[in-house]
Design a protein around this motif. Structure first.
Motif, mmCIF file in Angstrom:
data_model
loop_
_atom_site.group_PDB
_atom_site.id
_atom_site.type_symbol
_atom_site.label_atom_id
_atom_site.label_comp_id
_atom_site.label_asym_id
_atom_site.label_seq_id
_atom_site.Cartn_x
_atom_site.Cartn_y
_atom_site.Cartn_z
ATOM 1 N N LEU A 1 0.816 -1.216 0.000
ATOM 2 C CA LEU A 1 0.000 0.000 0.000
ATOM 3 C C LEU A 1 0.850 1.265 0.000
ATOM 4 O O LEU A 1 0.478 2.266 -0.622
ATOM 5 N N ASN B 1 0.011 4.320 -2.324
ATOM 6 C CA ASN B 1 -0.551 5.522 -1.716
ATOM 7 C C ASN B 1 0.402 6.715 -1.722
ATOM 8 O O ASN B 1 0.029 7.806 -1.324
ATOM 9 N N SER C 1 -6.516 -2.646 -4.678
ATOM 10 C CA SER C 1 -7.430 -1.730 -3.982
ATOM 11 C C SER C 1 -7.166 -0.272 -4.345
ATOM 12 O O SER C 1 -8.081 0.550 -4.301
ATOM 13 N N ALA D 1 -12.186 0.352 -7.629
ATOM 14 C CA ALA D 1 -13.080 0.463 -6.478
ATOM 15 C C ALA D 1 -13.716 -0.870 -6.080
ATOM 16 O O ALA D 1 -14.207 -1.001 -4.967
ATOM 17 N N LEU E 1 -9.941 -6.408 4.659
ATOM 18 C CA LEU E 1 -10.342 -5.169 3.984
ATOM 19 C C LEU E 1 -10.305 -3.981 4.942
ATOM 20 O O LEU E 1 -9.949 -2.865 4.541
ATOM 21 N N ALA E 2 -10.636 -4.205 6.213
ATOM 22 C CA ALA E 2 -10.511 -3.134 7.212
ATOM 23 C C ALA E 2 -9.049 -2.737 7.374
ATOM 24 O O ALA E 2 -8.718 -1.547 7.460
ATOM 25 N N ILE F 1 -6.646 -3.033 5.114
ATOM 26 C CA ILE F 1 -6.260 -2.311 3.897
ATOM 27 C C ILE F 1 -6.780 -0.877 3.944
ATOM 28 O O ILE F 1 -6.041 0.070 3.641
ATOM 29 N N CYS F 2 -8.020 -0.698 4.321
ATOM 30 C CA CYS F 2 -8.608 0.651 4.358
ATOM 31 C C CYS F 2 -7.965 1.521 5.429
ATOM 32 O O CYS F 2 -7.716 2.710 5.207
ATOM 33 N N PHE F 3 -7.680 0.941 6.599
ATOM 34 C CA PHE F 3 -7.054 1.716 7.669
ATOM 35 C C PHE F 3 -5.648 2.153 7.267
ATOM 36 O O PHE F 3 -5.277 3.321 7.452
ATOM 37 N N THR G 1 -4.473 2.457 4.266
ATOM 38 C CA THR G 1 -4.613 3.423 3.173
ATOM 39 C C THR G 1 -4.913 4.805 3.721
ATOM 40 O O THR G 1 -4.297 5.798 3.315
ATOM 41 N N ALA G 2 -5.846 4.900 4.656
ATOM 42 C CA ALA G 2 -6.186 6.201 5.246
ATOM 43 C C ALA G 2 -4.967 6.819 5.927
ATOM 44 O O ALA G 2 -4.688 8.011 5.766
ATOM 45 N N ARG H 1 -2.382 7.883 3.200
ATOM 46 C CA ARG H 1 -2.858 9.046 2.424
ATOM 47 C C ARG H 1 -2.744 10.313 3.274
ATOM 48 O O ARG H 1 -2.391 11.367 2.775
#
Length: 137
Positions: A52, A56, A86, A90, A113-114, A116-118, A120-121, A124
């Protein structure tokens, strides 16, 4: 970094986020929850993070190392693949999701997925604020 470091937090990332102490505390709590989970190995989580970082654009995170080229563990390979795609689209294709379901339980998919999203946030946020590996607090 593009803004000053706050007095809250230990790492440069935390001190950028620490301008709002309540957000920092809740963010750190969620981070602890995600990374202390025993669902996935530390190696899997690190490969996801490395993958990531390069998608990112977080220089701070990229400095910690590139993704491995020779991953033997199937779950780690698949998790890294999902992390990689990811940032490019989308949705996970039906074929990719079937492969996920063959390797992971529903609970594991949700947690992956949580994760990956965490990550990523977080990355970013660092990228948007110009967090560099050489940032000094």
């Amino acid at each position: 970094a593009l803004i000053s470091f706050s007095q809250n937090g230990i790492t440069p990332f935390q001190q950028l986020l620490g301008h709002n102490k309540d957000i920092l505390e809740k963010w750190a709590s969620l981070e602890n929850c995600i990374f202390s989970s025993n669902t996935f190995s530390a190696e899997l989580k690190e490969e996801v993070r490395r993958t990531l970082a390069f998608n990112n654009g977080c220089e701070y995170c990229k400095a910690k190392g590139a993704p491995s080229k020779n991953i033997i563990d199937l779950k780690t390979q698949l998790a890294s693949h999902i992390a990689d795609i990811s940032g490019k689209k989308a949705h996970i294709s039906d074929e990719e999701f079937i492969t996920l379901k063959e390797c992971f339980t529903d609970s594991e998919i949700s947690e992956l997925l949580a994760l990956i999203c965490f990550i990523t946030a977080s990355q970013r946020f660092g990228a948007l604020l110009g967090l560099e590996p050489s940032c000094q607090i």
